[in-house]
Design a protein around this motif. Structure first.
Motif, PDB file in Angstrom:
ATOM      1  N   PRO A  34      45.167  40.068  33.892  1.00 49.85           N
ATOM      2  CA  PRO A  34      45.490  38.753  32.895  1.00 49.85           C
ATOM      3  C   PRO A  34      46.073  37.347  33.050  1.00 49.85           C
ATOM      4  N   ASP A  37      43.790  37.029  36.977  1.00 49.51           N
ATOM      5  CA  ASP A  37      43.271  35.952  36.315  1.00 49.51           C
ATOM      6  C   ASP A  37      43.533  34.304  35.855  1.00 49.51           C
ATOM      7  N   GLU A  38      44.667  34.424  35.490  1.00 48.33           N
ATOM      8  CA  GLU A  38      45.132  33.301  34.732  1.00 48.33           C
ATOM      9  C   GLU A  38      45.529  32.265  36.990  1.00 48.33           C
ATOM     10  N   ARG A  42      44.857  28.076  39.316  1.00 48.12           N
ATOM     11  CA  ARG A  42      46.086  27.226  39.519  1.00 48.12           C
ATOM     12  C   ARG A  42      45.827  27.064  41.161  1.00 48.12           C
TER      13      ARG A  42
END
Length: 171
Positions: A34, A37-38, A42
């Motif tokens: 996660p 993936d975050e 960015r």
């Protein structure tokens, strides 16, 4: 303004690669994460060391297509080197650290420039251009290899915790 982020996976004993730069140890641990993936959306650009660009990547085969993170990210890559390789889409070879950092930040816009490679991360730390570090520990001990950070004779670099495993470099 774009920030330089050194995001990396490492063994619990602090190695990002095994002996000789071998990255195959990481393959069994790749998968959904996660935090990664975050992070991926960015990232606006990559600043890559030459050994890392041409090295033993567990996602080997996608780098010639300009794809990092196993194909999960596409965008501009700036490779710091005096030995350019064959041209690849979205890859620019730059011979000077300051020029490479400037070009990568400009290309990233307001997103992160993700630094790939221990050598280039060390150079960015020494030049005072590295802003943040994200360590992604993997549950394995390698015992030898390429350290996440090494400085002969030792050197202390203070870090401020932003969130678990994510740090700001204190200047």
């Amino acid at each position: 303004m774009a920030k330089l982020l050194y995001a990396f996976s490492c063994s619990v004993d602090g190695f990002i690669a095994g002996p000789g730069g071998d990255m195959s140890w990481l393959t069994p641990y790749l998968g959904p994460d996660p935090l990664v993936d975050e992070l991926i959306p960015r990232i606006g650009a990559l600043l890559v060391g030459r050994r890392t660009y041409g090295g033993d990547d567990p996602h080997r085969g996608t780098e010639g297509e300009g794809k990092a993170f196993g194909g999960g990210w596409e965008g501009p890559q700036f490779v710091l080197t005096h030995r350019p390789a064959a041209a690849a889409p979205d890859v620019t070879f730059v011979g000077d650290l300051e020029e490479a950092v400037t070009a990568a930040k400009e290309a990233a816009g307001g997103k992160y420039v993700n630094v790939l490679g221990a050598g280039i991360a060390r150079q960015c730390l020494e030049a005072g251009t590295l802003d943040e570090i994200l360590a992604l520990p993997v549950p394995v001990l390698l015992g030898d290899g390429v350290r996440m950070f090494g400085h002969p004779g030792g050197r202390t670099i203070r870090l401020e915790v932003l969130r678990p495993n994510w740090y700001r470099v204190v200047r």
